[in-house]
Design a protein around this motif. Structure first.
Motif, PDB file in Angstrom:
ATOM      1  N   LYS A 221       0.833  -1.212   0.000  1.00  0.00           N
ATOM      2  CA  LYS A 221       0.000   0.000   0.000  1.00  0.00           C
ATOM      3  C   LYS A 221       0.862   1.255   0.000  1.00  0.00           C
ATOM      4  N   PHE A 222       1.930   1.231   0.771  1.00  0.00           N
ATOM      5  CA  PHE A 222       2.836   2.383   0.855  1.00  0.00           C
ATOM      6  C   PHE A 222       3.478   2.678  -0.497  1.00  0.00           C
ATOM      7  N   ASP A 228       2.101   7.899  -6.492  1.00  0.00           N
ATOM      8  CA  ASP A 228       1.112   8.916  -6.854  1.00  0.00           C
ATOM      9  C   ASP A 228       1.271  10.206  -6.054  1.00  0.00           C
ATOM     10  N   ASP A 229       1.495  10.079  -4.743  1.00  0.00           N
ATOM     11  CA  ASP A 229       1.518  11.254  -3.877  1.00  0.00           C
ATOM     12  C   ASP A 229       2.443  10.994  -2.691  1.00  0.00           C
ATOM     13  N   GLU A 230       3.557  11.707  -2.631  1.00  0.00           N
ATOM     14  CA  GLU A 230       4.534  11.507  -1.559  1.00  0.00           C
ATOM     15  C   GLU A 230       3.933  11.831  -0.187  1.00  0.00           C
ATOM     16  N   ARG A 231       3.083  12.877  -0.135  1.00  0.00           N
ATOM     17  CA  ARG A 231       2.524  13.291   1.154  1.00  0.00           C
ATOM     18  C   ARG A 231       1.613  12.196   1.725  1.00  0.00           C
ATOM     19  N   GLN A 232       0.789  11.612   0.867  1.00  0.00           N
ATOM     20  CA  GLN A 232      -0.075  10.528   1.335  1.00  0.00           C
ATOM     21  C   GLN A 232       0.740   9.324   1.800  1.00  0.00           C
ATOM     22  N   ALA A 233       1.813   9.039   1.068  1.00  0.00           N
ATOM     23  CA  ALA A 233       2.679   7.919   1.453  1.00  0.00           C
ATOM     24  C   ALA A 233       3.336   8.184   2.807  1.00  0.00           C
ATOM     25  N   LEU A 234       3.741   9.427   3.033  1.00  0.00           N
ATOM     26  CA  LEU A 234       4.374   9.785   4.304  1.00  0.00           C
ATOM     27  C   LEU A 234       3.393   9.645   5.457  1.00  0.00           C
ATOM     28  N   GLU A 235       2.155  10.053   5.236  1.00  0.00           N
ATOM     29  CA  GLU A 235       1.136   9.905   6.273  1.00  0.00           C
ATOM     30  C   GLU A 235       0.814   8.431   6.530  1.00  0.00           C
ATOM     31  N   TYR A 236       0.814   7.650   5.457  1.00  0.00           N
ATOM     32  CA  TYR A 236       0.488   6.227   5.610  1.00  0.00           C
ATOM     33  C   TYR A 236       1.601   5.479   6.337  1.00  0.00           C
ATOM     34  N   ALA A 237       2.807   6.006   6.287  1.00  0.00           N
ATOM     35  CA  ALA A 237       3.948   5.348   6.927  1.00  0.00           C
ATOM     36  C   ALA A 237       3.742   5.157   8.425  1.00  0.00           C
ATOM     37  N   ARG A 238       2.764   5.864   9.017  1.00  0.00           N
ATOM     38  CA  ARG A 238       2.491   5.695  10.447  1.00  0.00           C
ATOM     39  C   ARG A 238       1.993   4.271  10.748  1.00  0.00           C
ATOM     40  N   LEU A 254      12.399   1.251   2.603  1.00  0.00           N
ATOM     41  CA  LEU A 254      11.169   1.915   2.168  1.00  0.00           C
ATOM     42  C   LEU A 254      11.282   3.429   2.272  1.00  0.00           C
ATOM     43  N   MET A 255      11.905   3.902   3.354  1.00  0.00           N
ATOM     44  CA  MET A 255      12.066   5.346   3.514  1.00  0.00           C
ATOM     45  C   MET A 255      13.020   5.910   2.462  1.00  0.00           C
ATOM     46  N   ALA A 256      14.009   5.093   2.050  1.00  0.00           N
ATOM     47  CA  ALA A 256      14.945   5.549   1.013  1.00  0.00           C
ATOM     48  C   ALA A 256      14.274   5.662  -0.350  1.00  0.00           C
ATOM     49  N   CYS A 257      13.117   5.038  -0.512  1.00  0.00           N
ATOM     50  CA  CYS A 257      12.393   5.122  -1.784  1.00  0.00           C
ATOM     51  C   CYS A 257      11.920   6.540  -2.080  1.00  0.00           C
ATOM     52  N   PHE A 258      11.805   7.389  -1.042  1.00  0.00           N
ATOM     53  CA  PHE A 258      11.401   8.777  -1.272  1.00  0.00           C
ATOM     54  C   PHE A 258      12.395   9.489  -2.185  1.00  0.00           C
TER      55      PHE A 258
END
Length: 412
Positions: A221-222, A228-238, A254-258
């Motif tokens: 999911k992440f 599509d959207d980095e901000r949504q991915a960052l929020e989902y990382a919680r 996974l964090m390095a994928c940013f």
């Protein structure tokens, strides 16, 4: 010429047999190559015919569109009606041609089977025993087949077999299989919602098994959101909070994928494996493993395990046939409750410990279980009976004696 004839007559039987098998293999290979060539040519012709047909129908559609633009009813134009009739006939002819060519392929494929039957005759009666299935074992086999069908998602077929075999299965036993197949079907369509809901309901049991399933679902999911959207991915990382301790290294990746999320660079980055289709296959495998463990079943179908083990053992059993032709070995299998040879199936098919008697040099069985002596050493029941002299026996490994009533049966 006489020398050559002498050499031929003196050729070993084994070499003649190898040459015969080699020629048989060449014959089968030739038939396979011919069939593969025909199938390839047929596919290419299919594509040409269908592309030509699509082009023809597209042109017809464009003619209808052009007539509408000039406010003329296309159905009132006689020439268009004729063209439409011709297009229907052409579609029928193309489909008939494809169907006919497809039937021709069956003869080529059937020749492969005939070549195998002609050149490789296998007498496989040695692979089975006539009395191997009594009534109880027959019912167990039927249950294994039902379970296999339910695992495959053939719920209706499984229910029919359960009914016809008069097995005592209630609806509650079928529900987990139905839910499992719904989850797997959704995952194959790249829909994670049913799997997520299942994980939430069984979180305690999955955590007790140290299952990576929850993390794997959140990871997919992440990555999907990150593209599509980095901000949504960052929020989902919680959502990774509960998995951070067990999957720390994976989370770092996974964090390095940013760093590669923009402009589609993730597919060419060192973390491109997160986009692999195999990720979904791995998730499905873990779902099956965890669901079956919670139902008290092995992760792989019992029927599949039995068939695979049998296929691995088949070669050794067929080799045994050549030895059983001797009269003194004729009943070596039929009169014993175990195979006359040892067949190693590999560690994958080791499911439980097996005790081998150090005295008799044979494995224990239901009729010959392992026995614990008073000194703590273990030997088979058959060895105990042979070593008993009167009411006592001496341990073969230490000087301590054991009375007749002291050996205790061991359970592994």
């Amino acid at each position: 010429n006489r020398k050559m004839q002498a050499n031929i007559e003196g050729k070993p039987d084994g070499e003649e047999k190898d040459n015969k098998e080699w020629k048989g293999l060449e014959s089968v290979t030739n038939e396979v190559e011919k069939a593969a060539l025909k199938i390839n040519n047929a596919h290419q012709q299919y594509y040409k015919d269908i592309d030509s047909l699509l082009e023809y129908v597209t042109n017809m559609h464009q003619q209808f569109v052009d007539l509408k633009e000039v406010d003329q009813d296309p159905m009132s134009n006689f020439s268009i009606m004729q063209s439409l009739a011709r297009s229907v006939e052409r579609i029928k002819e193309t489909l008939s041609k494809i169907s006919s060519n497809h039937k021709d392929l069956h003869s080529s494929i059937s020749k492969i089977g005939k070549a195998i039957d002609k050149n490789f005759v296998t007498d496989d009666h040695i692979l089975s025993k006539e009395d191997v299935l009594d009534t109880n074992k027959h019912n167990a086999l039927t249950e294994i087949i039902c379970e296999h069908l339910l695992r495959l998602g053939c719920i209706d077929v499984g229910k029919t077999l359960i009914k016809e075999a008069e097995l005592d299965w209630d609806e509650s036993r079928l529900e987990p299989f139905t839910e499992l197949n719904q989850i797997l079907r959704a995952c194959r369509d790249h829909n994670l919602d049913p799997a997520m809901q299942w994980v939430k309901r069984h979180k305690t049991a999955l955590d007790a098994r140290n299952s990576p399933l929850e993390f794997m679902l959140h990871r997919i999911k992440f990555i999907s959101l990150l593209q599509d959207d980095e901000r949504q991915a960052l929020e989902y990382a919680r959502h990774f909070g509960g998995c951070s301790q067990r999957h720390q290294k994976e989370l770092q990746k996974l964090m390095a994928c940013f760093l590669f999320s923009k402009n589609g660079r993730l597919s060419t980055s060192p973390y491109a494996t997160f986009l692999s289709p195999n990720i979904w296959i791995e998730v499905c495998d873990v779902i099956v493993r965890d669901a079956c463990a919670m139902m008290g079943l092995p992760s792989e179908s019992s029927l599949a395990i039995s068939l695979n083990a049998g296929c691995l053992a088949a070669t050794s059993l067929l080799m045994l046939k050549s030895q059983l032709k001797y009269p003194h070995l004729h009943d070596v299998w039929s009169n014993a409750d175990e195979l006359p040879i040892e067949i190693d199936l590999g560690s994958k098919y080791h499911f439980h410990s097996a005790f081998a008697c150090p005295v008799m040099r044979s494995r224990s069985s239901n009729s010959n279980p392992p026995m614990r002596l008073s000194c703590g050493h273990a030997i088979s029941k058959e060895a105990v009976n042979k070593l008993l002299t009167g009411s006592k026996m001496k341990c073969p490994y230490c000087p301590q004696e054991t009375r007749r009533d002291e050996p205790k049966e061991l359970y592994f």
